[in-house]
Enzyme design. Structure first.
Site, PDB file in Angstrom:
ATOM      1  N   ASN A 171     -11.098 -28.412   6.634  1.00 49.84           N
ATOM      2  CA  ASN A 171     -11.984 -28.779   5.531  1.00 49.84           C
ATOM      3  C   ASN A 171     -13.056 -27.707   5.412  1.00 49.84           C
ATOM      4  OD1 ASN A 171     -11.122 -31.635   4.674  1.00 49.84           O
ATOM      5  ND2 ASN A 171     -11.191 -31.757   6.915  1.00 49.84           N
ATOM      6  N   GLU A 172     -12.816 -26.772   4.520  1.00 55.44           N
ATOM      7  CA  GLU A 172     -13.673 -25.608   4.361  1.00 55.44           C
ATOM      8  C   GLU A 172     -14.955 -25.970   3.606  1.00 55.44           C
ATOM      9  OE1 GLU A 172     -13.002 -23.121   5.998  1.00 55.44           O
ATOM     10  OE2 GLU A 172     -10.955 -22.399   5.818  1.00 55.44           O
TER      11      GLU A 172
END
Length: 646
Positions: A171-172
């Protein structure tokens, strides 16, 4: 530094006053091994509890270097304590996309090698996102992954690491707090950090399947682990910063049962650790006084001797002024401490009073042994000091601990064999070997392990470069020792744990040379942990020499330098060696002798600059910091911390 693992590891639990800046519960352990044991014991406890209840334990698992020790302990519990995993269902966080499960980069392979192949978990209960599903099926597959987690009763414990950008799973930055399992595009920084595993950033997949932040947040319990100084800054942001999408780990502040499990290094930027005077009264000692005065000087942009009582009072250090008497007394105390760390005589100055210097005078000509984890760390990290030791007529030895062969590009092998076969045109055996090498390399896939022959050639290339650097610096070739420690010689990025053989090789060399001073790499933030293992081997060899009551060890100093990724904090430095413009140029020339690492290194870590550029900037920055504190102005400086082993 050489801590032993213990189930009774003293966990540092801050009181409410100390936690005033922290928005997530944090537990700090002395080192990552003890922290990993703590986490593994909690997981094992849950599994046993559910077994008694006749229920399943549902675990969310992570990959990467952070949780590997946890998995090692779980395997140990299974083998030695009979811990069964038959009642365990696992869901892994993520997988690169596309990715074949048998690829050396696959998280399926990672989990099998580190955990699943060694325990009795049912195959159908080990769930890992499938990197082979077609693009058209991805959305449905991700929805079904979510349903499968819900049908299992939800995640009891979710294990996490943290990326340099603050990502959890994949999850950037920019991920929504309510996001679910999905296909994502990887951030440039994430790809850069993964580049060495894939032998080049161009080989890193641009996408991945990942559980969403919302999926993670639905876990009943979350444990985020972080080790090493390289994670310290992002840990501080995640624990003490504002909640924001640009740092997804900050969303964990909303979870009511989340712990950050840290080692001392990864916790080092937390306010209660870095600047404890800002959270309450301190027990002042020499080290903390020095640290506080330097911090205040840098904070206000004032030289140490210019700090006032008001400055100290304003930043929570009124108790220090009251204890010492005045700002002037504190300033002078710290100024003198800093001044005494500076020496142009890293082997001790002959015929001088060395009582206030870092190194003792006698013997005038010392035997200095420099341990270099890779064949270029000596000149990159302490090349100026090495040159100074040689110039001052000390007997300098360099021990190259590993061959460094995996960091050589394939084309370098072709280049050197071109040269060799050009000279030996009639050597049919050499020509045949060259054809075999060319054929192997032309069919080699990214990350594929080299043949033993090519590994040998790459090791010889780096050995030749190290010898060239030694000759340039004035170190006799017979004083260059190539240890080729076995733990490193896997041909792959992943290394074996150090063994008795590694310790014995190091022990024997130390006993052979009997140095008066040892220099070793104390940089524990290299991307793949080679420096860490090399240092552990040295410490264990030294401990054994002490146990064996070897006479020479009683008068041996050990100095730790930092590598290509970071520098010691000024407050920690106990010896700093000034480097003038001429010696800085000589140091860079010595680094240039390592031609296979020039221009583009195989494993640059998170800094894309060449190693000589990093070294020059870091050394000049150290000199600038000393100057700003009110010390003499130098071109550059190399810093060291003394390790007390006996």
């Amino acid at each position: 530094m050489a801590q032993k693992t213990s189930s009774k590891d003293p966990v540092v639990k801050p009181n409410e006053k100390q936690k005033k800046f922290e928005k997530v519960n944090t537990l700090m352990h002395s080192n990552s091994e003890n922290a990993s044991l703590y986490v593994a014991q909690e997981i094992a406890s849950l599994i046993r509890q559910r077994q008694k209840q006749g229920k399943m334990a549902v675990l969310g698992l992570a990959t990467g270097s952070t949780p590997t020790k946890v998995y090692d302990f779980l395997v140990k519990f299974h083998r030695k304590e009979g811990l069964s995993f038959k009642n365990v269902i696992c869901f892994n966080l993520d997988e690169y996309y596309p990715m074949q499960p048998d690829s050396i980069h696959s998280y399926v392979r990672f989990m099998n090698e580190h955990l699943f192949d060694h325990i009795d978990i049912k195959k159908e209960n080990a769930n890992i996102p499938d990197g082979t599903v077609s693009k058209e099926e991805v959305k449905t597959y991700c929805e079904n992954y979510e349903k499968k987690i819900l049908n299992a009763g939800g995640l009891d414990i979710q294990i996490l690491g943290i990326g340099r950008t603050g990502h959890i799973g994949f999850n950037e930055p920019g991920s929504s707090m309510h996001s679910k399992t999905r296909l994502v595009r990887l951030d440039r920084v994430t790809k850069l950090d993964a580049a060495s595993d894939f032998f080049g950033q161009e080989n890193v997949p641009s996408r991945a399947l990942t559980m969403g932040v919302g999926t993670i947040m639905n876990a009943k319990r979350i444990i985020l682990m972080a080790w090493g100084e390289g994670k310290a800054q992002i840990v501080q942001e995640a624990v003490e910063g504002e909640i924001r999408e640009s740092v997804p780990a900050t969303f964990l502040q909303h979870h009511n049962n989340c712990d950050f499990i840290l080692d001392e290094a990864s916790a080092s930027f937390l306010t209660r650790v870095k600047t404890p005077w800002l959270v309450g009264d301190c027990e002042w000692n020499e080290k903390l006084i020095k640290k506080a005065a330097i911090w205040l000087s840098e904070k206000l942009g004032k030289a140490i001797l210019k700090l006032t009582n008001e400055d100290y009072n304003e930043y929570g250090m009124g108790s220090l002024v009251a204890e010492i008497g005045s700002a002037e007394q504190i300033n002078l105390k710290v100024f003198n401490q800093l001044q005494r760390t500076i020496t142009g005589w890293p082997g001790g100055k002959p015929n001088a009073d060395n009582s206030q210097r870092p190194e003792r005078e006698l013997p005038h000509q010392k035997r200095s042994l420099i341990f270099s984890p890779h064949p270029d760390d000596d000149v990159i990290s302490m090349g100026g000091t090495l040159l100074r030791l040689v110039d001052q007529k000390h007997e300098v030895h360099v021990a190259y601990q590993t061959s460094g062969n995996i960091a050589v590009f394939d084309d370098e092998v072709i280049r050197f064999l071109d040269f060799a076969t050009g000279i030996e045109k009639d050597d049919k055996q050499l020509q045949e070997r060259f054809r075999n090498v060319r054929q192997f390399l032309s069919n080699k896939s990214p990350g594929q392990i080299d043949s033993p022959e090519i590994q040998e050639f790459k090791g010889l290339i780096r050995k030749g470069e190290a010898l060239a650097a030694c000759r340039y610096c004035g170190v006799p070739e017979e004083n260059a020792h190539f240890l080729n420690l076995p733990f490193y010689e896997t041909g792959a990025v992943k290394k074996k744990p150090h063994s008795e053989e590694d310790i014995k090789i190091t022990y024997d060399l130390l006993n052979q040379i009997q140095p008066h001073q040892i220099f070793a790499a104390g940089d524990l933030s290299d991307p793949h942990g080679t420096h860490r293992v090399c240092l552990q081997v040295i410490f264990k060899a030294l401990d054994r020499l002490v146990e064996d009551k070897v006479d020479w060890i009683k008068d041996c100093y050990v100095w730790l330098y930092r590598g290509a990724w970071q520098e010691w904090d000024i407050s920690d430095m106990e010896m700093t060696v000034p480097i003038g413009p001429k010696d800085m140029a000589r140091k860079i020339s010595a680094i240039f002798k390592h031609q296979s690492q020039k221009d583009a290194a195989m494993f640059p870590g998170n800094d894309e600059r060449e190693f000589w550029q990093r070294a020059e900037q870091r050394n000049k920055e150290t000199a600038h910091k000393y100057n700003a504190l009110g010390m003499a102005e130098y071109e550059a400086m190399e810093g060291f911390v003394r390790y007390h082993f006996n």
